[in-house]
Enzyme design. Structure first.
Site, PDB file in Angstrom:
ATOM      1  N   SER A  29      28.655  12.515  46.414  1.00 42.10           N
ATOM      2  CA  SER A  29      28.340  12.652  47.836  1.00 42.10           C
ATOM      3  C   SER A  29      27.244  13.664  48.139  1.00 42.10           C
ATOM      4  O   SER A  29      26.124  13.501  47.695  1.00 42.10           O
ATOM      5  CB  SER A  29      29.626  12.991  48.580  1.00 42.10           C
ATOM      6  OG  SER A  29      29.411  12.906  49.945  1.00 42.10           O
ATOM      7  N   HIS A  30      27.588  14.730  48.836  1.00 47.29           N
ATOM      8  CA  HIS A  30      26.586  15.694  49.288  1.00 47.29           C
ATOM      9  C   HIS A  30      26.259  16.736  48.217  1.00 47.29           C
ATOM     10  O   HIS A  30      25.405  17.596  48.449  1.00 47.29           O
ATOM     11  CB  HIS A  30      27.103  16.398  50.540  1.00 47.29           C
ATOM     12  CG  HIS A  30      28.434  17.042  50.307  1.00 47.29           C
ATOM     13  ND1 HIS A  30      29.576  16.308  50.152  1.00 47.29           N
ATOM     14  CD2 HIS A  30      28.791  18.328  50.166  1.00 47.29           C
ATOM     15  CE1 HIS A  30      30.588  17.124  49.934  1.00 47.29           C
ATOM     16  NE2 HIS A  30      30.145  18.356  49.938  1.00 47.29           N
ATOM     17  N   LYS A  55      33.897   6.738  56.213  1.00 41.06           N
ATOM     18  CA  LYS A  55      32.990   7.234  57.235  1.00 41.06           C
ATOM     19  C   LYS A  55      31.636   6.589  56.978  1.00 41.06           C
ATOM     20  O   LYS A  55      31.345   6.171  55.869  1.00 41.06           O
ATOM     21  CB  LYS A  55      32.931   8.750  57.245  1.00 41.06           C
ATOM     22  CG  LYS A  55      32.580   9.435  55.924  1.00 41.06           C
ATOM     23  CD  LYS A  55      32.755  10.939  56.097  1.00 41.06           C
ATOM     24  CE  LYS A  55      32.350  11.729  54.874  1.00 41.06           C
ATOM     25  NZ  LYS A  55      33.408  11.809  53.864  1.00 41.06           N
ATOM     26  N   ASP A  86      25.595   9.725  49.492  1.00 38.40           N
ATOM     27  CA  ASP A  86      26.176   8.383  49.411  1.00 38.40           C
ATOM     28  C   ASP A  86      26.229   7.663  50.751  1.00 38.40           C
ATOM     29  O   ASP A  86      26.849   6.595  50.864  1.00 38.40           O
ATOM     30  CB  ASP A  86      27.555   8.437  48.763  1.00 38.40           C
ATOM     31  CG  ASP A  86      28.541   9.271  49.568  1.00 38.40           C
ATOM     32  OD1 ASP A  86      28.112  10.232  50.230  1.00 38.40           O
ATOM     33  OD2 ASP A  86      29.736   8.965  49.532  1.00 38.40           O
ATOM     34  N   ASP A 132      27.651   8.328  53.713  1.00 41.15           N
ATOM     35  CA  ASP A 132      28.792   8.273  54.640  1.00 41.15           C
ATOM     36  C   ASP A 132      28.762   9.377  55.700  1.00 41.15           C
ATOM     37  O   ASP A 132      29.493   9.322  56.676  1.00 41.15           O
ATOM     38  CB  ASP A 132      30.136   8.237  53.891  1.00 41.15           C
ATOM     39  CG  ASP A 132      30.316   9.404  52.930  1.00 41.15           C
ATOM     40  OD1 ASP A 132      29.401  10.242  52.816  1.00 41.15           O
ATOM     41  OD2 ASP A 132      31.392   9.450  52.286  1.00 41.15           O
ATOM     42  N   ARG A 133      27.898  10.377  55.517  1.00 42.62           N
ATOM     43  CA  ARG A 133      27.833  11.440  56.531  1.00 42.62           C
ATOM     44  C   ARG A 133      26.653  11.234  57.474  1.00 42.62           C
ATOM     45  O   ARG A 133      25.706  10.522  57.137  1.00 42.62           O
ATOM     46  CB  ARG A 133      27.660  12.798  55.869  1.00 42.62           C
ATOM     47  CG  ARG A 133      28.815  13.191  55.000  1.00 42.62           C
ATOM     48  CD  ARG A 133      28.653  14.619  54.517  1.00 42.62           C
ATOM     49  NE  ARG A 133      29.817  14.979  53.721  1.00 42.62           N
ATOM     50  CZ  ARG A 133      30.239  16.217  53.518  1.00 42.62           C
ATOM     51  NH1 ARG A 133      29.570  17.225  54.040  1.00 42.62           N
ATOM     52  NH2 ARG A 133      31.308  16.463  52.798  1.00 42.62           N
ATOM     53  N   ASP A 143      23.885  11.726  53.997  1.00 41.53           N
ATOM     54  CA  ASP A 143      24.062  12.465  52.737  1.00 41.53           C
ATOM     55  C   ASP A 143      23.828  11.578  51.521  1.00 41.53           C
ATOM     56  O   ASP A 143      23.384  10.434  51.638  1.00 41.53           O
ATOM     57  CB  ASP A 143      25.458  13.098  52.688  1.00 41.53           C
ATOM     58  CG  ASP A 143      26.557  12.059  52.540  1.00 41.53           C
ATOM     59  OD1 ASP A 143      26.361  10.921  52.991  1.00 41.53           O
ATOM     60  OD2 ASP A 143      27.613  12.379  51.959  1.00 41.53           O
TER      61      ASP A 143
HETATM   62  C1  VG1 Z   1      34.601  17.860  52.163  1.00 35.95           C
HETATM   63  C2  VG1 Z   1      34.796  17.812  53.652  1.00 35.95           C
HETATM   64  C3  VG1 Z   1      35.735  16.679  54.016  1.00 35.95           C
HETATM   65  C4  VG1 Z   1      35.185  15.366  53.458  1.00 35.95           C
HETATM   66  C5  VG1 Z   1      34.949  15.499  51.968  1.00 35.95           C
HETATM   67  C6  VG1 Z   1      34.293  14.269  51.368  1.00 35.95           C
HETATM   68  O1  VG1 Z   1      35.826  18.135  51.519  1.00 35.95           O
HETATM   69  O2  VG1 Z   1      35.299  19.026  54.134  1.00 35.95           O
HETATM   70  O3  VG1 Z   1      35.875  16.625  55.412  1.00 35.95           O
HETATM   71  O4  VG1 Z   1      36.078  14.311  53.698  1.00 35.95           O
HETATM   72  O5  VG1 Z   1      34.105  16.610  51.703  1.00 35.95           O
HETATM   73  O6  VG1 Z   1      33.075  14.005  51.989  1.00 35.95           O
HETATM   74  P1  VG1 Z   1      36.260  19.601  51.017  1.00 35.95           P
HETATM   75  O7  VG1 Z   1      37.595  19.402  50.333  1.00 35.95           O
HETATM   76  O8  VG1 Z   1      35.185  20.081  50.125  1.00 35.95           O
HETATM   77  O9  VG1 Z   1      36.352  20.446  52.245  1.00 35.95           O
HETATM   78  V1  VG1 Z   1      31.863  13.270  51.136  1.00 35.95           V
HETATM   79  O10 VG1 Z   1      30.659  12.845  52.164  1.00 35.95           O
HETATM   80  O11 VG1 Z   1      31.527  14.582  50.055  1.00 35.95           O
HETATM   81  O12 VG1 Z   1      32.544  12.026  50.260  1.00 35.95           O
HETATM   82 CO    CO Z   2      29.377  11.547  51.310  1.00 43.24          CO
END
Ligand code: VG1
Ligand code: CO
Length: 545
Positions: free
Chosen positions: A113-114, A378, A280, A282-283, A278
């Site tokens: 992801s990010h 998302k 992937d 989804d953000r 981001d």
């Molecule tokens: C973070 C965010 C959470 C989100 C998750 C996955 O998790 O706070 O809200 O669902 O990333 O997002 P954490 O446990 O690091 O707080 V993504 O776009 O990285 O799949």
């Molecule tokens: Co993501």
């Protein structure tokens, strides 16, 4: 073709976090590491045998190699058909769309992801269930248990599989369908939004927009949808070419990491609308000219304006949901418009049951995540298209829409402070110590604020009654302000302490202040309560969003 069984021994710590298994690339590159996890998916998800699986990732370093490994293992494990995005690419929401549309038994997302990408950065793998959403905790836990006892995996000896040509082929008994990654997703977007109306806005000389793909997967989607289908001028999408290391950046759409885009919205000549996504896809981050929309406000505004958007105006919106640390702005909308409002733990998997049961239409997280019942993830571009459709219908600026919303519902000032790369033991101790003191906090006065409640958030899923405990420490004050403490479940180095702060302002004359100054007293209460400086050795957070 020869199916081969390879003997292995378990690796420790293959437990998925908030969103799948995330580790440094070098850990994933160890012989058998990825294979053990993938075999654990096949061993526990029997429906995949003889079924259809969707596979794709965000294009980060190791995406292609991992796709090859998974396809061979899928064939050896008796999967009947695998649908793969061309080049091994799929955004997370597009994968969710495909699983649903083609009635697949599951999906595998290759993404961290990010988190940054590259040989020294992060990789990740996530299993999505037949509803298209992240597997529930019971499923990820079963996969994890299997990784602790696994002693072998099955694969095929085959030549390199062609991932680049659209069309069907066979790998032993399994069919491989390489598809265009955007087509099905774009078609779904057309059923939800008024593309003609958005096209008029994007081609008008009075409106300027930029979309920052941050060299990640949405470059492919945004170029097709915004520029080719909706007529936005070429160059609207910036950093549009997906790169294995995201150009060395952090593909995280927030004010810190998407500063290039933020800059384009500033000053008299700033663009009218800007958005980013981001790694992937989804953000999303939404910006107007000189204006930032917090993700929590975005969710509330989406819920309040659903009747203006074609895909949602025919249905009654029964409910909405937000993750616990997300601001209560959407609660105010739900209250006023007579919708149910659910508060779930952090992570999209907790919305799945509510969406499947038809209890909610919109859901979101403060971490730049918004979505609806159209998929089970998302969805970054969905949120951007929702906003564009709203701007086109209302013919108002982003700032006006948000400020009018505040006037009607009140404003929830919001900020999040992240302390990244903290020593794990120190972070765990900080949380444990605060947890132990929660009982003594109610009634306590701190800098003019009185603690109303303090608890360790636990959630019982209203659909299947599953229980999730220790989902963050909440401290609520009598004026509606909240401070929340959580440890991240997506990091790959040390621990990340997240502190979420929120305060409510009903008076319109007081809704135009700078967030940092409004939040300053709460920030200092938050530091004092958890003794952040003493326990982590950090005077300041690493990232403020
Ligand atoms: C973070 C965010 C959470 C989100 C998750 C996955 O998790 O706070 O809200 O669902 O990333 O997002 P954490 O446990 O690091 O707080 V993504 O776009 O990285 O799949
Ligand atoms: Co993501």
């Amino acid at each position: 073709m020869q199916i081969v069984k390879i003997d292995t021994a378990p690796f420790s710590e293959q437990r998925p976090g908030t969103s799948g298994l995330r580790k440094k690339v070098r850990i994933f590159q160890q012989p058998h590491y990825l294979e053990n996890f993938v075999q654990s998916i096949f061993d526990t998800q029997q429906a995949l045998v003889g079924g259809t699986l969707v596979v794709g990732g965000d294009g980060r370093y190791y995406n292609r190699e991992a796709t090859q490994i998974i396809l061979r293992m899928a064939a050896a494990n008796g999967v009947a058909c695998v649908i793969v995005g061309q080049g091994g690419l799929l955004s997370t929401p597009a994968l969710s769309c495909l699983v649903r549309k083609y009635n697949a038994q599951g999906g595998i997302v290759l993404s961290a992801s990010h988190n940054p990408g590259g040989p020294d950065e992060d990789f990740g793998i996530k299993f999505n269930a037949a509803n298209g959403g992240p597997a529930a905790e019971a499923v990820t836990e079963a996969i994890y248990q299997r990784t602790t006892e696994i002693n072998g995996y099955q694969t095929l000896e085959s030549a390199e599989i062609d991932l680049d040509h659209i069309g069907a082929s066979r790998l032993d008994g399994m069919q491989i369908q390489i598809i265009d990654p955007v087509t099905d997703y774009a078609a779904l977007m057309q059923t939800l939004f008024d593309f003609d109306c958005i096209r008029r806005l994007l081609t008008s000389s009075h409106f300027r927009m930029r979309f920052d793909a941050m060299h990640a997967i949405t470059g492919v989607y945004a170029t097709r949808i915004l520029e080719e289908m909706l007529g936005a001028p070429a160059g609207t999408v910036i950093n549009s070419r997906p790169l294995p290391d995201f150009g060395g950046g952090h593909p995280d759409p927030n004010l810190v990491h998407a500063h290039e885009l933020v800059h384009m919205t500033q000053g008299h000549n700033g663009v009218d609308f800007a958005a980013a996504s981001d790694g992937d896809g989804d953000r999303n981050m939404i910006l107007g000219q000189n204006f930032f929309v917090t993700p929590s406000d975005s969710l509330a505004i989406i819920a309040a304006n659903a009747h203006l958007i074609p895909g949602y105006q025919q249905q009654k919106i029964d409910g909405v949901a937000r993750s616990m640390p997300t601001s209560q702005a959407v609660d105010r909308v739900a209250d006023k418009l007579g919708m149910d409002c659910f508060e779930t733990p952090t992570g999209w998997k907790f919305f799945g049951n509510l969406l499947d049961a038809g209890r909610i239409t919109f859901c979101g997280e403060e971490s730049f995540g918004t979505g609806s019942s159209h998929v089970r993830e998302k969805d970054g571009l969905w949120a951007v298209l929702f906003w564009l459709n709203l701007l086109a219908v209302k013919q108002q600026s982003v700032a006006t829409i948000v400020q009018d919303h505040w006037r009607e519902f009140g404003r929830n000032y919001y900020t999040r402070h992240d302390y990244e790369g903290v020593d794990k033991a120190a972070a765990t101790h900080l949380m444990q110590d605060l947890r132990n003191r929660l009982g003594s906090l109610p009634g306590r006065q701190m800098q003019g604020h009185t603690v109303e409640y303090a608890d360790d958030f636990a959630y019982t899923d209203p659909i299947d009654n599953s229980r999730s405990e220790h989902q963050g420490l909440r401290v609520g004050f009598t004026d509606g302000s909240r401070i929340i403490y959580r440890l991240s479940g997506t990091g790959t180095q040390g621990a990340t302490l997240r502190v979420y702060l929120e305060t409510y302002e009903a008076t319109p004359e007081k809704q135009q202040q700078a967030t940092a100054s409004v939040m300053a007293p709460l920030v200092s209460i938050a530091q004092e309560l958890a003794q952040i400086v003493q326990k982590t050795g950090r005077d300041n957070p690493t990232v403020i969003t």
